[in-house]
Motif scaffolding. Structure first.
Motif, short mmCIF file in Angstrom:
data_model
loop_
_atom_site.label_atom_id
_atom_site.label_comp_id
_atom_site.label_asym_id
_atom_site.label_seq_id
_atom_site.Cartn_x
_atom_site.Cartn_y
_atom_site.Cartn_z
N HIS A 1 -26.76 47.96 -19.05
CA HIS A 1 -26.08 46.62 -19.55
C HIS A 1 -24.51 45.98 -20.31
O HIS A 1 -23.42 45.19 -19.67
CB HIS A 1 -26.82 46.49 -21.66
CG HIS A 1 -26.52 45.61 -21.88
ND1 HIS A 1 -25.74 44.79 -22.95
CD2 HIS A 1 -27.47 44.06 -22.05
CE1 HIS A 1 -26.11 43.96 -23.26
NE2 HIS A 1 -27.21 43.20 -23.19
N ASN A 2 -24.03 47.22 -21.20
CA ASN A 2 -22.74 47.28 -21.03
C ASN A 2 -21.74 46.59 -20.59
O ASN A 2 -20.97 46.35 -20.65
CB ASN A 2 -21.82 48.62 -22.71
CG ASN A 2 -22.87 48.16 -23.77
OD1 ASN A 2 -23.26 46.85 -24.04
ND2 ASN A 2 -23.51 49.18 -24.08
N GLU A 3 -22.18 47.60 -19.52
CA GLU A 3 -20.93 47.70 -17.97
C GLU A 3 -20.84 46.75 -17.59
O GLU A 3 -19.95 46.32 -17.63
CB GLU A 3 -20.84 48.99 -17.61
CG GLU A 3 -21.48 50.23 -17.60
CD GLU A 3 -22.06 50.65 -18.25
OE1 GLU A 3 -22.07 52.35 -18.48
OE2 GLU A 3 -23.16 50.27 -18.87
N GLN A 4 -22.25 46.03 -17.04
CA GLN A 4 -22.41 44.73 -16.85
C GLN A 4 -21.53 43.80 -17.17
O GLN A 4 -20.84 42.75 -17.26
CB GLN A 4 -23.31 44.08 -16.92
CG GLN A 4 -24.26 44.69 -15.32
CD GLN A 4 -25.96 44.06 -15.46
OE1 GLN A 4 -26.01 43.84 -15.18
NE2 GLN A 4 -26.69 45.90 -14.78
N CYS A 5 -21.74 43.50 -18.70
CA CYS A 5 -21.03 42.96 -19.46
C CYS A 5 -19.35 42.68 -19.49
O CYS A 5 -18.75 41.59 -19.27
CB CYS A 5 -21.65 42.83 -20.82
SG CYS A 5 -22.99 42.70 -21.00
N ILE A 6 -19.20 44.10 -19.41
CA ILE A 6 -17.44 44.16 -19.08
C ILE A 6 -16.98 43.85 -18.24
O ILE A 6 -15.92 43.01 -18.06
CB ILE A 6 -17.04 45.96 -19.49
CG1 ILE A 6 -17.07 46.01 -21.31
CG2 ILE A 6 -15.29 46.44 -18.71
CD1 ILE A 6 -17.48 47.82 -21.44
N ALA A 7 -17.52 44.18 -17.21
CA ALA A 7 -17.76 43.97 -14.94
C ALA A 7 -17.33 41.90 -14.60
O ALA A 7 -16.50 41.34 -14.84
CB ALA A 7 -18.42 44.44 -14.81
N PHE A 8 -18.66 41.56 -15.88
CA PHE A 8 -18.54 39.60 -15.88
C PHE A 8 -17.86 38.86 -16.41
O PHE A 8 -16.85 38.73 -15.88
CB PHE A 8 -19.79 39.80 -16.25
CG PHE A 8 -20.20 38.19 -16.49
CD1 PHE A 8 -19.73 37.11 -15.58
CD2 PHE A 8 -20.93 37.51 -17.55
CE1 PHE A 8 -20.27 36.18 -14.87
CE2 PHE A 8 -21.09 36.79 -16.99
CZ PHE A 8 -20.67 35.70 -16.58
N ALA A 9 -16.90 39.41 -17.74
CA ALA A 9 -16.27 39.00 -18.43
C ALA A 9 -14.23 39.23 -18.05
O ALA A 9 -14.22 38.51 -17.63
CB ALA A 9 -15.96 40.07 -19.40
N GLU A 10 -14.52 40.56 -16.48
CA GLU A 10 -12.71 41.03 -16.38
C GLU A 10 -13.19 40.00 -15.14
O GLU A 10 -11.71 39.77 -15.24
CB GLU A 10 -13.48 42.70 -15.68
CG GLU A 10 -12.14 43.07 -14.86
CD GLU A 10 -10.85 42.64 -15.56
OE1 GLU A 10 -9.61 42.65 -15.25
OE2 GLU A 10 -10.51 42.81 -16.78
N GLN A 11 -14.16 39.75 -14.28
CA GLN A 11 -14.60 38.84 -13.46
C GLN A 11 -14.04 37.54 -13.75
O GLN A 11 -13.41 36.72 -13.32
CB GLN A 11 -15.37 39.24 -12.40
CG GLN A 11 -15.60 40.56 -11.86
CD GLN A 11 -16.64 40.96 -10.94
OE1 GLN A 11 -16.73 40.14 -10.24
NE2 GLN A 11 -17.42 41.23 -11.94
N ILE A 12 -14.10 36.90 -15.06
CA ILE A 12 -14.10 35.45 -15.10
C ILE A 12 -12.99 35.16 -15.73
O ILE A 12 -12.19 34.97 -15.43
CB ILE A 12 -14.84 35.16 -16.97
CG1 ILE A 12 -16.08 35.21 -16.36
CG2 ILE A 12 -14.55 34.14 -17.36
CD1 ILE A 12 -16.85 34.78 -17.90
N ARG A 13 -11.99 36.61 -15.53
CA ARG A 13 -10.70 36.43 -16.45
C ARG A 13 -9.63 36.37 -15.30
O ARG A 13 -8.71 35.28 -15.09
CB ARG A 13 -9.86 37.76 -17.09
CG ARG A 13 -10.08 37.49 -18.34
CD ARG A 13 -9.98 39.13 -19.55
NE ARG A 13 -10.60 40.38 -19.26
CZ ARG A 13 -11.09 40.21 -20.13
NH1 ARG A 13 -11.73 39.83 -20.87
NH2 ARG A 13 -12.10 41.96 -19.43
#
Length: 255
Positions: A104-116
């Protein structure tokens, strides 16, 4: 019409990909957008785009179900591709808590990074959100309201959830696929709440084939089934759906 989300580069289409594309064109589907899944799918995606450059457009990203504890290395391998290839979006990215909540946490971090990435590159995002709308919105709210453009792919939420997305994160588009044709889908109120000006047609092929092909391999040629059902719900013509959704897709992805 445009299939805004299809995976025809996958092995399910290796034996008849050319025929699949020809059937799509014969059924009025002029273009297809192909989102990436993981590191292993990149070559197949690029090969398909290169073989059909006038019909297929690529999006690049790391699918949430492909996120592992090594997500930083995965993202580091994907990011440079934007410098050497042309993509119409960052995707398919997002949060999926349906199958496994372990990362869950890794998905959130990866999602935010790709939004950037999308913000830096001025590209829209293609969001995969399954059993995770609250978490998805929480990540999107890290960014200023309406600062991110994109589509919620395969959206089957409620009118209230559409209102929440619009109120809290921005004026997103919503991808509608074969589920809208299912007898017990009951998406009429959702389609009405979204409105034709924010709907994109999609198949998610090879998955989620519409009625009357349910249970079989899906393909872009089936897009007219979705268009017909949406036209019925909104009491407009299929031509109206074609014109509006094609405009929506070309506008979002700058095709």
């Amino acid at each position: 019409m445009i299939d805004s989300h299809t995976h025809i580069y996958m092995e399910e289409f290796d034996s008849d990909r050319n025929e699949v594309i020809n059937r799509a064109v014969s059924n009025g589907v002029s273009a297809m957008i192909l989102p990436n899944v993981d590191l292993e799918s990149i070559d197949a995606l690029h090969n398909t785009i290169n073989q059909y450059p006038t019909r297929c457009y690529a999006a690049m990203g790391l699918h949430p179900t492909s996120v592992t504890p090594q997500y930083a290395e995965q993202l580091a391998a994907i990011r440079p591709l934007f410098n050497t290839h042309k993509y119409c979006a960052v995707g398919e990215i997002g949060i999926d808590l349906y199958w496994d909540k372990s990362y869950h946490n890794e998905q959130c971090i990866a999602f935010a990074e790709q939004i950037r990435w999308a913000q830096e590159l001025q590209l829209p995002i293609i969001i995969h959100c399954r059993e995770a709308l609250d978490t998805t919105i929480k990540v999107l709210k890290q960014f200023p309201y309406n600062s991110v453009r994109g589509v919620f792919h395969s959206f089957t939420g409620t009118p209230e959830q559409v209102a929440t997305i619009r109120r809290e994160v921005g004026d997103f588009y919503f991808g509608i696929n074969g589920i809208v044709t299912f007898k017990n889908a009951h998406l009429d109120n959702l389609i009405t709440a979204i409105g034709i000006d924010r709907i994109l047609l999609e198949t998610d092929a090879p998955y989620l084939a519409p009625t009357p092909h349910r249970g079989k391999r899906n393909e872009p040629a089936y897009i007219p089934h979705m268009a017909a059902r949406i036209a019925q719900i909104l009491d407009i013509t299929i031509e109206d759906v074609d014109k509006a959704t094609t405009h929506n897709t070309r506008t979002l992805f700058n095709l």
